[in-house]
Scaffold this motif. Structure first.
Motif, PDB file in Angstrom:
ATOM      1  N   THR A 109      76.883  80.835 -92.630  1.00  0.00           N
ATOM      2  CA  THR A 109      78.345  80.827 -92.534  1.00  0.00           C
ATOM      3  C   THR A 109      78.854  79.419 -92.226  1.00  0.00           C
ATOM      4  N   SER A 110      80.142  79.239 -92.409  1.00  0.00           N
ATOM      5  CA  SER A 110      80.798  77.994 -92.022  1.00  0.00           C
ATOM      6  C   SER A 110      82.041  78.346 -91.214  1.00  0.00           C
ATOM      7  N   LEU A 111      82.667  77.347 -90.653  1.00  0.00           N
ATOM      8  CA  LEU A 111      83.860  77.581 -89.843  1.00  0.00           C
ATOM      9  C   LEU A 111      84.980  78.261 -90.623  1.00  0.00           C
ATOM     10  N   VAL A 112      84.987  78.082 -91.941  1.00  0.00           N
ATOM     11  CA  VAL A 112      86.039  78.714 -92.746  1.00  0.00           C
ATOM     12  C   VAL A 112      85.609  80.083 -93.262  1.00  0.00           C
ATOM     13  N   GLY A 113      84.428  80.548 -92.847  1.00  0.00           N
ATOM     14  CA  GLY A 113      84.006  81.899 -93.161  1.00  0.00           C
ATOM     15  C   GLY A 113      83.336  82.096 -94.507  1.00  0.00           C
ATOM     16  N   LEU A 114      83.095  81.038 -95.253  1.00  0.00           N
ATOM     17  CA  LEU A 114      82.430  81.185 -96.541  1.00  0.00           C
ATOM     18  C   LEU A 114      80.929  81.333 -96.336  1.00  0.00           C
ATOM     19  N   ARG A 115      80.291  82.226 -97.094  1.00  0.00           N
ATOM     20  CA  ARG A 115      78.844  82.422 -96.999  1.00  0.00           C
ATOM     21  C   ARG A 115      78.157  81.855 -98.229  1.00  0.00           C
ATOM     22  N   GLY A 116      77.041  81.136 -97.992  1.00  0.00           N
ATOM     23  CA  GLY A 116      76.210  80.674 -99.085  1.00  0.00           C
ATOM     24  C   GLY A 116      76.841  79.624 -99.975  1.00  0.00           C
ATOM     25  N   VAL A 117      77.870  78.941 -99.497  1.00  0.00           N
ATOM     26  CA  VAL A 117      78.539  77.892-100.277  1.00  0.00           C
ATOM     27  C   VAL A 117      78.144  76.544 -99.697  1.00  0.00           C
ATOM     28  N   PHE A 118      77.708  75.622-100.545  1.00  0.00           N
ATOM     29  CA  PHE A 118      77.262  74.310-100.078  1.00  0.00           C
ATOM     30  C   PHE A 118      78.426  73.482 -99.549  1.00  0.00           C
ATOM     31  N   LYS A 119      78.187  72.881 -98.368  1.00  0.00           N
ATOM     32  CA  LYS A 119      79.140  71.950 -97.763  1.00  0.00           C
ATOM     33  C   LYS A 119      78.338  70.759 -97.249  1.00  0.00           C
ATOM     34  N   PRO A 120      78.770  69.524 -97.501  1.00  0.00           N
ATOM     35  CA  PRO A 120      77.976  68.362 -97.107  1.00  0.00           C
ATOM     36  C   PRO A 120      77.657  68.293 -95.613  1.00  0.00           C
ATOM     37  N   VAL A 121      78.480  68.876 -94.766  1.00  0.00           N
ATOM     38  CA  VAL A 121      78.224  68.814 -93.328  1.00  0.00           C
ATOM     39  C   VAL A 121      77.240  69.898 -92.891  1.00  0.00           C
ATOM     40  N   TYR A 122      77.312  71.095 -93.463  1.00  0.00           N
ATOM     41  CA  TYR A 122      76.512  72.233 -93.017  1.00  0.00           C
ATOM     42  C   TYR A 122      75.419  72.658 -93.982  1.00  0.00           C
ATOM     43  N   GLY A 123      75.303  72.015 -95.125  1.00  0.00           N
ATOM     44  CA  GLY A 123      74.399  72.520 -96.149  1.00  0.00           C
ATOM     45  C   GLY A 123      74.954  73.846 -96.637  1.00  0.00           C
ATOM     46  N   PHE A 124      74.103  74.865 -96.677  1.00  0.00           N
ATOM     47  CA  PHE A 124      74.548  76.186 -97.115  1.00  0.00           C
ATOM     48  C   PHE A 124      75.031  77.048 -95.956  1.00  0.00           C
ATOM     49  N   GLY A 125      75.351  76.417 -94.829  1.00  0.00           N
ATOM     50  CA  GLY A 125      75.965  77.119 -93.718  1.00  0.00           C
ATOM     51  C   GLY A 125      75.080  77.211 -92.492  1.00  0.00           C
ATOM     52  N   VAL A 126      75.687  77.685 -91.413  1.00  0.00           N
ATOM     53  CA  VAL A 126      74.974  77.898 -90.159  1.00  0.00           C
ATOM     54  C   VAL A 126      74.228  79.233 -90.295  1.00  0.00           C
ATOM     55  N   VAL A 127      72.928  79.205 -90.062  1.00  0.00           N
ATOM     56  CA  VAL A 127      72.121  80.414 -90.212  1.00  0.00           C
ATOM     57  C   VAL A 127      72.641  81.506 -89.282  1.00  0.00           C
ATOM     58  N   ASP A 128      72.819  82.689 -89.840  1.00  0.00           N
ATOM     59  CA  ASP A 128      73.319  83.860 -89.127  1.00  0.00           C
ATOM     60  C   ASP A 128      72.263  84.958 -89.290  1.00  0.00           C
ATOM     61  N   ALA A 129      71.520  85.249 -88.231  1.00  0.00           N
ATOM     62  CA  ALA A 129      70.409  86.194 -88.307  1.00  0.00           C
ATOM     63  C   ALA A 129      70.865  87.566 -88.818  1.00  0.00           C
ATOM     64  N   ALA A 130      71.954  88.081 -88.271  1.00  0.00           N
ATOM     65  CA  ALA A 130      72.424  89.410 -88.678  1.00  0.00           C
ATOM     66  C   ALA A 130      72.772  89.436 -90.164  1.00  0.00           C
ATOM     67  N   ALA A 131      73.475  88.416 -90.636  1.00  0.00           N
ATOM     68  CA  ALA A 131      73.858  88.369 -92.054  1.00  0.00           C
ATOM     69  C   ALA A 131      72.637  88.166 -92.937  1.00  0.00           C
ATOM     70  N   ALA A 132      71.690  87.377 -92.477  1.00  0.00           N
ATOM     71  CA  ALA A 132      70.495  87.118 -93.291  1.00  0.00           C
ATOM     72  C   ALA A 132      69.671  88.386 -93.501  1.00  0.00           C
ATOM     73  N   VAL A 133      69.444  89.158 -92.440  1.00  0.00           N
ATOM     74  CA  VAL A 133      68.621  90.368 -92.599  1.00  0.00           C
ATOM     75  C   VAL A 133      69.354  91.464 -93.371  1.00  0.00           C
ATOM     76  N   GLU A 134      70.672  91.354 -93.498  1.00  0.00           N
ATOM     77  CA  GLU A 134      71.439  92.318 -94.289  1.00  0.00           C
ATOM     78  C   GLU A 134      71.500  91.954 -95.762  1.00  0.00           C
ATOM     79  N   GLN A 135      71.009  90.773 -96.143  1.00  0.00           N
ATOM     80  CA  GLN A 135      71.001  90.386 -97.548  1.00  0.00           C
ATOM     81  C   GLN A 135      70.075  91.317 -98.324  1.00  0.00           C
ATOM     82  N   PRO A 136      70.421  91.630 -99.581  1.00  0.00           N
ATOM     83  CA  PRO A 136      69.585  92.537-100.375  1.00  0.00           C
ATOM     84  C   PRO A 136      68.157  92.001-100.502  1.00  0.00           C
ATOM     85  N   LEU A 137      67.197  92.929-100.477  1.00  0.00           N
ATOM     86  CA  LEU A 137      65.795  92.544-100.649  1.00  0.00           C
ATOM     87  C   LEU A 137      65.508  92.173-102.087  1.00  0.00           C
TER      88      LEU A 137
END
Length: 137
Positions: A109-137
């Motif tokens: 995630t990022s401060l603006v709430g976008l998931r999986g979107v590249f940003k030069p400061v955060y890369g693909f976002g701040v890792v969120d354990a809950a959101a990551a384990v909910e991603q489709p297998l």
């Protein structure tokens, strides 16, 4: 032991402070082709409780922050183990290395709430354990 390259799954980790802002000491994911995420690593300037608390050898805690068995640290060395911990949770779901990387990147995630979107400061976002384990297998 196999040497990892960009093509085989290496992931860069940048650090954020307690407010999920980019830590001033940390690297940036400046190139879109860089596989990078961010994770809490502390600020190193706002005080002990904005850093990451960790165990230390008995009696090695600092006078400023520490107790006998704990101390507060800041750095990408504190952020990377958090990403590794989430990767372990994802591996426990039966994901292979590519699936783990995809879930880490898609769930960031990022401060603006976008998931999986590249940003030069955060890369693909701040890792969120809950959101990551909910991603489709």
């Amino acid at each position: 032991m196999r040497h990892l390259t960009w093509e085989s799954g290496a992931l860069c980790v940048s650090a954020t402070d307690g407010d999920e802002l980019h830590s001033t000491y940390s690297n940036l994911a400046l190139k879109l082709d860089t596989k990078a995420v961010s994770a809490p690593g502390g600020s190193s300037s706002k005080g002990c409780d904005d850093d990451v608390w960790s165990t230390v050898p008995r009696g090695a805690g600092s006078a400023k922050c520490g107790q006998a068995d704990y101390d507060a640290f800041a750095g990408t060395s504190m952020a990377a183990p958090q990403v590794a911990g989430v990767a372990t949770l994802l591996g426990g779901q039966g994901r292979d290395a590519d699936g783990i990387e995809k879930a880490l990147i898609s769930g960031g995630t990022s401060l603006v709430g976008l998931r999986g979107v590249f940003k030069p400061v955060y890369g693909f976002g701040v890792v969120d354990a809950a959101a990551a384990v909910e991603q489709p297998l």
